[in-house]
Design a protein around this motif. Structure first.
Motif, mmCIF file in Angstrom:
data_model
loop_
_atom_site.group_PDB
_atom_site.id
_atom_site.type_symbol
_atom_site.label_atom_id
_atom_site.label_comp_id
_atom_site.label_asym_id
_atom_site.label_seq_id
_atom_site.Cartn_x
_atom_site.Cartn_y
_atom_site.Cartn_z
ATOM 1 N N CYS A 1 -20.437 50.231 41.810
ATOM 2 C CA CYS A 1 -21.275 50.340 40.616
ATOM 3 C C CYS A 1 -22.193 49.124 40.616
ATOM 4 N N THR A 2 -23.458 49.338 40.863
ATOM 5 C CA THR A 2 -24.349 48.249 41.268
ATOM 6 C C THR A 2 -25.148 47.606 40.149
ATOM 7 N N SER A 3 -25.267 48.254 38.999
ATOM 8 C CA SER A 3 -26.132 47.716 37.946
ATOM 9 C C SER A 3 -25.597 46.387 37.435
ATOM 10 N N LYS A 4 -26.521 45.471 37.177
ATOM 11 C CA LYS A 4 -26.161 44.161 36.628
ATOM 12 C C LYS A 4 -26.609 44.021 35.177
ATOM 13 N N ASP A 5 -27.672 44.716 34.778
ATOM 14 C CA ASP A 5 -28.276 44.493 33.464
ATOM 15 C C ASP A 5 -28.014 45.605 32.458
ATOM 16 N N GLY A 6 -27.103 46.538 32.780
ATOM 17 C CA GLY A 6 -26.759 47.594 31.834
ATOM 18 C C GLY A 6 -27.585 48.853 31.969
ATOM 19 N N ARG A 7 -28.663 48.821 32.778
ATOM 20 C CA ARG A 7 -29.461 50.023 33.006
ATOM 21 C C ARG A 7 -29.004 50.726 34.286
ATOM 22 N N LYS A 8 -29.410 51.966 34.451
ATOM 23 C CA LYS A 8 -29.091 52.702 35.666
ATOM 24 C C LYS A 8 -30.041 52.266 36.783
ATOM 25 N N TRP A 9 -29.484 51.729 37.863
ATOM 26 C CA TRP A 9 -30.295 51.287 38.984
ATOM 27 C C TRP A 9 -30.496 52.419 39.993
#
Length: 505
Positions: free
Chosen positions: A400-408
């Protein structure tokens, strides 16, 4: 003028690239502990050097560890500068004048007298940020004074005191009740009995506010903070005036021993450190300080537990992940978004790019940490950890790659997931914000520009320093029979006046 969020995006880009631009100030930690650093009002100073890509290092200098703005602390001294006895004495006198007016013992005695007063005689000066005893009322009668201070207010000093919002030194962005309660519940669920609160006054308050009989009421807390104003609200075993950038206890060995005893109680079992440093502070001196606290904790460990690590929650923006993991490889970042009461951006409930960028870095296995499902967090069975609602598992990255809470989105050219606002640039050959200025890569070495190492590990560093010393010597020693270069002399005299540019740039 760029908005705060646009500036935040720029910082994120710079941090993800490895450093903020083609020049910067780095901390130099001396290999010789026998050489003490000069003292400023905030304790031992740090040794800095300004470096530029492709250029020589400038002279190294000492500056305040906590304040990177000379308006807050104007200490400056070249590393090789020799000071006269008169200047040293003047500096010591200045440092003494800058210390709190009352000793730690005096603050405790005042507090004990204050709580014995009836509520009608308990007053707090908002201008001086000080609890007032009856014989001090006359001196503060022209000030804005709050009366009828209750015991409940005394137990929440962060709501009485004005926050110090210098982001580079104090940055008292106080946890919102939501985040604070989550941390207390999490610490209790993980079985911790003692919490070392480093720069987290509101967490310290909430732990001490737990009513008797509550499942969290058996947790003890010790607050280490640079804000001396908290001295007037706590006993000596609950608060230590402390600078986390240089591991300095302002009240000397007595405060150091309070911290040591707290960490080593029960052979170090059941204790965790929770820290929320100023976001404008440098990561490296913080990491050095935290390792000293870890070493203090390890002194109380038995031989059978020598392999254990001190559990830590380091609360910091997510775009410092690579820097934190550089010093603490066992750390991982949780998806939980920490929010603050008195910060315009770091609020809960916002969506998209407006979400709080502050996260929890920890060496506790992430599968043991349960995030609140009512806020949208869910468990990823593949990653074996809780993630935010929009953080979708990428089958190509296998995480799970997102860091900022959005879908990457996954970029097949970069072979990694990137922010949804980024697109692949054929000139830079990587993903970046649309409309960015294409430049050479910012990663790599300041000296030679190679990408496979940093300045501190550059093989050309010793050669360049040797050449620099030789050139400096030639400039300082005029040829026999020739007059001295008075331009160089004037430049040397003007260096001190220009020195603040190194700190503030």
């Amino acid at each position: 003028m760029a908005s705060p969020r646009e500036r935040l995006e720029a910082v994120e880009t710079e941090e993800s690239a490895g450093r903020g631009g083609c020049s910067g100030v780095e901390v130099v930690f001396s290999s010789d502990p026998a050489v003490p650093a000069p003292l400023c009002p905030h304790g031992p100073t740090l040794l800095f050097v300004k470096v530029n890509q492709g250029k020589e290092e400038t002279r190294r200098f000492y500056a305040c560890s906590a304040c990177r703005d000379r308006k807050d602390c104007n200490f400056f001294q070249w590393e090789d500068e020799k000071l006269s006895e008169a200047r040293l004495a003047a500096r010591e006198a200045h440092n003494r004048r800058c210390q709190p007016p009352l000793s730690r013992r005096q603050c405790v005695e005042r507090y004990l007298k204050f709580i014995e007063l009836p509520m009608s005689k308990r007053k707090f000066c908002q201008r001086c940020q000080q609890l007032l005893l009856p014989d001090e009322w006359e001196r503060h009668r022209e000030h804005q004074v709050m009366g009828d201070i209750s015991v409940a207010q005394l137990r929440r000093p962060s709501q009485l005191l004005y926050p110090l919002e210098n982001k580079k030194a104090n940055a008292q962005y106080l946890f919102a009740d939501r985040s604070c309660q989550f941390l207390v519940d999490l610490l209790s669920a993980l079985g911790f009995r003692r919490v070392l609160c480093v720069g987290t006054p509101r967490l310290h308050e909430l732990i001490r506010l737990m009513p008797s009989g509550d499942r969290n009421s058996n947790i003890k807390s010790l607050l280490l903070d640079i804000d001396f104003r908290y001295s007037q609200f706590y006993m000596e075993d609950s608060f230590c005036h402390y600078n986390m950038f240089n591991h300095h206890f302002f009240d000397g060995k007595a405060a150091l021993e309070v911290c040591r005893a707290f960490l080593q109680e029960d052979e170090g079992e059941g204790v965790i450190m929770v820290t929320d440093p100023p976001f404008g502070g440098l990561v490296e001196p913080l990491a050095v300080t935290f390792k000293k606290l870890i070493a203090m904790w390890k002194e109380g460990q038995s031989q059978s537990n020598s392999h254990k690590e001190l559990p830590i929650f380091w609360i910091f923006p997510y775009f410092f992940e690579s820097r934190i993991c550089q010093f603490f490889p066992s750390f991982c970042m949780l998806d939980y978004q920490v929010d603050y009461d008195n910060h315009a951006l770091y609020k809960h409930g916002k969506t998209g790019r407006k979400q709080s960028p502050v996260r929890i870095f920890t060496n506790i296995p992430p599968h043991k940490i349960i995030l609140p499902t009512e806020e949208g967090y869910r468990f990823c069975p593949v990653c074996q950890r809780y993630v935010s609602l929009e953080n979708q598992h990428c089958e190509h990255c296998n995480s799970c790659t997102s860091k900022d809470g959005r879908k990457w989105s996954h970029c097949f050219l970069c072979k990694k997931c990137v922010k949804p606002s980024w697109s692949h640039c054929s000139v830079c050959n990587n993903c970046a914000l649309p409309g960015h200025t294409c430049k050479d890569p910012k990663d790599g070495c300041f000296i030679c520009g190679e990408l496979d190492h940093k300045r501190s590990a550059c093989p050309n560093r010793a050669v360049r320093k040797q050449k620099q010393r030789k050139r400096t010597k030639m400039k300082m020693e005029p040829t026999k029979g020739q007059p001295m270069n008075h331009t160089s002399v004037r430049r040397k005299k003007n260096r001190r006046e220009r020195a603040h540019q190194y700190l503030c740039s």
